[in-house]
Write a protein that holds these residues in place. Sequence first.
Motif, PDB file in Angstrom:
ATOM      1  N   VAL A  45       8.697  -2.801 -19.595  1.00 29.46           N
ATOM      2  CA  VAL A  45       9.863  -2.282 -20.324  1.00 29.46           C
ATOM      3  C   VAL A  45      10.633  -3.440 -20.965  1.00 29.46           C
ATOM      4  O   VAL A  45      11.024  -3.375 -22.139  1.00 29.46           O
ATOM      5  CB  VAL A  45      10.802  -1.506 -19.361  1.00 29.46           C
ATOM      6  CG1 VAL A  45      12.044  -1.033 -20.097  1.00 29.46           C
ATOM      7  CG2 VAL A  45      10.079  -0.327 -18.749  1.00 29.46           C
ATOM      8  N   THR A  46      10.825  -4.522 -20.176  1.00 28.23           N
ATOM      9  CA  THR A  46      11.558  -5.681 -20.700  1.00 28.23           C
ATOM     10  C   THR A  46      10.861  -6.219 -21.950  1.00 28.23           C
ATOM     11  O   THR A  46      11.508  -6.489 -22.969  1.00 28.23           O
ATOM     12  CB  THR A  46      11.600  -6.796 -19.624  1.00 28.23           C
ATOM     13  OG1 THR A  46      12.103  -6.234 -18.422  1.00 28.23           O
ATOM     14  CG2 THR A  46      12.485  -7.951 -20.066  1.00 28.23           C
ATOM     15  N   CYS A  49      11.444  -4.094 -24.941  1.00 28.94           N
ATOM     16  CA  CYS A  49      12.792  -4.284 -25.511  1.00 28.94           C
ATOM     17  C   CYS A  49      12.833  -5.566 -26.334  1.00 28.94           C
ATOM     18  O   CYS A  49      13.356  -5.579 -27.453  1.00 28.94           O
ATOM     19  CB  CYS A  49      13.848  -4.357 -24.398  1.00 28.94           C
ATOM     20  SG  CYS A  49      14.027  -2.813 -23.521  1.00 28.94           S
ATOM     21  N   PHE A  52      11.114  -4.980 -29.607  1.00 32.52           N
ATOM     22  CA  PHE A  52      11.905  -4.182 -30.546  1.00 32.52           C
ATOM     23  C   PHE A  52      12.953  -5.062 -31.230  1.00 32.52           C
ATOM     24  O   PHE A  52      13.105  -5.034 -32.447  1.00 32.52           O
ATOM     25  CB  PHE A  52      12.592  -3.016 -29.814  1.00 32.52           C
ATOM     26  CG  PHE A  52      11.767  -1.766 -29.814  1.00 32.52           C
ATOM     27  CD1 PHE A  52      11.891  -0.828 -30.833  1.00 32.52           C
ATOM     28  CD2 PHE A  52      10.852  -1.511 -28.799  1.00 32.52           C
ATOM     29  CE1 PHE A  52      11.105   0.322 -30.840  1.00 32.52           C
ATOM     30  CE2 PHE A  52      10.072  -0.371 -28.800  1.00 32.52           C
ATOM     31  CZ  PHE A  52      10.198   0.562 -29.822  1.00 32.52           C
ATOM     32  N   VAL A  53      13.671  -5.864 -30.418  1.00 30.04           N
ATOM     33  CA  VAL A  53      14.768  -6.673 -30.980  1.00 30.04           C
ATOM     34  C   VAL A  53      14.214  -7.744 -31.920  1.00 30.04           C
ATOM     35  O   VAL A  53      14.653  -7.858 -33.077  1.00 30.04           O
ATOM     36  CB  VAL A  53      15.597  -7.311 -29.833  1.00 30.04           C
ATOM     37  CG1 VAL A  53      16.637  -8.268 -30.407  1.00 30.04           C
ATOM     38  CG2 VAL A  53      16.255  -6.229 -29.000  1.00 30.04           C
ATOM     39  N   CYS A 203       7.283   6.528 -23.733  1.00 27.76           N
ATOM     40  CA  CYS A 203       8.002   5.862 -22.639  1.00 27.76           C
ATOM     41  C   CYS A 203       9.000   6.834 -22.020  1.00 27.76           C
ATOM     42  O   CYS A 203       9.124   6.912 -20.795  1.00 27.76           O
ATOM     43  CB  CYS A 203       8.737   4.617 -23.146  1.00 27.76           C
ATOM     44  SG  CYS A 203       7.671   3.189 -23.196  1.00 27.76           S
TER      45      CYS A 203
END
Length: 435
Positions: A45-46, A49, A52-53, A203
């Motif tokens: 998950v990290t 993220c 995405f950023v 997700c």
Amino acid sequence: MEMPDHRENRGRSLLSDFLIHIHPRTVPVETIRFSLSLGLGGMAVTLLCVLFVTGLFQLLMYSPGTETAYQSIQLMYSEIPLGGWIRNIHFWAGNLLVIVAFLHLLRVFLTGALRDGRQLNWIIGLVLFFLVLFANFSGYLLPWDQLAFWAVTIFTGMFGYIPLFGNWLMQLLRGGNEVGAFTLANFYAIHVGIIPFCFVVFCAWHFWLIRKAGGLVQVERSDTTNIIRVPVVPNLISREAAVGFGLVGALLLFASVFDAPLAEPANPAMSPNPAKAAWYFLGLQELLMHLHPTIVILVIPVLSLVVLVLLPYKASAVLPAGKWFGGAGEGLKFIGGLGGGAGVTFFLVFLDDKLIHAAVSQQGAADIWMRGFIPLLVLILSLFAVYQLLSRKWKTAQSGVVLALAGIVTGIILSLTITGIWFRGPGMQLVLPIG
Ligand code: HEM
């Protein structure tokens, strides 16, 4: 009189609302042990993220045209403050996610976490794994350098081996017959639009199914009244934060030392030597050097997918829940299988390369029987012999036999990938990695 800062409180409650929303209020203390999950799902998950950023930032810097893509990547390093670093983080996070997602898949299987209402989530997990591979692969082309151009040419070319609709699929992906401007446009749309959207949907589904199953897997017990539960905040959240921040810190540091690769600009007229696929597809490329393409690109993937999808629905094949390898001492079956599978594969690769290839005529090498069905039959019969030996002779439970077979298959995948990465040199000849 001093007024309380409502904005700060609202911010805090929004964050905790969100965290509570994706978690239950309390969880069984047994499931927050690091030794159960190894934090791998949280790491995935990290990484998503981070991707995405950094991906959003790259949208501002990258230009998706065959004339401009390569130059825009160069400008990230030379002109845009932190531009190169952001590209490095995105690249390493994407590659690491392939490894983390694979290890997470293994941990789920090895702790028997695909039973008791988790069957569908295993399948959603498989979809996520393919999304991870496809996200990496579609992003691979975007720099439009020699590495990207030829890796994508090789991989999309593999689709051409699928009978009946293979050519159609290849042309669909390429946006034509050759890898070119339309391919780049296709891959850009897939990478920045379709795949992120699918990740959000799958997700969300994945996390909801974990909640629905009552959290992570636990050891089966007849009496469920004395399960100790602890509040998610701070017990689980603090652990998740430690894993997440630790990983991000290490990634940022790594990306400031090691640049993501960028070869010469793409040159369709000159292929590099050796021309290799992306590292996570090198196992397939290696197998293509030994077996008939239809078997490698169609039969083996379809068979593997059917087995993986059906696996959680055969209760006796799934390990007991919540214990690594199903219990103390059982790990040897997996490790033994892994060592055996890897050792035999290395030997066969060497044998085929040095002796059999030389002996078989070109005609024979292209033959679907010689290079396809017969070796596949030998593989299936060998796995069946191991199955019989373990279950009949050594009276191993079915889940233990499946554990050993999974070890063998993991060993085969790892050894083929390692051979492709480190032991193939110019002309795809077998070489030693050093010298
Ligand atoms: C982008 C990829 C993925 C993400 C972000 C993700 C995320 C997560 C998270 C956060 C958890 C809970 C914590 C943990 O188990 O470590 C979890 C559990 C789970 N995942 Fe994944 N996952 C991914 C891929 C996969 C794959 C490839 C599979 C298997 C094919 C899978 C199957 C499962 C299952 C069955 C559970 C429940 C485990 C249990 O009850 O102990 N996931 N996943």
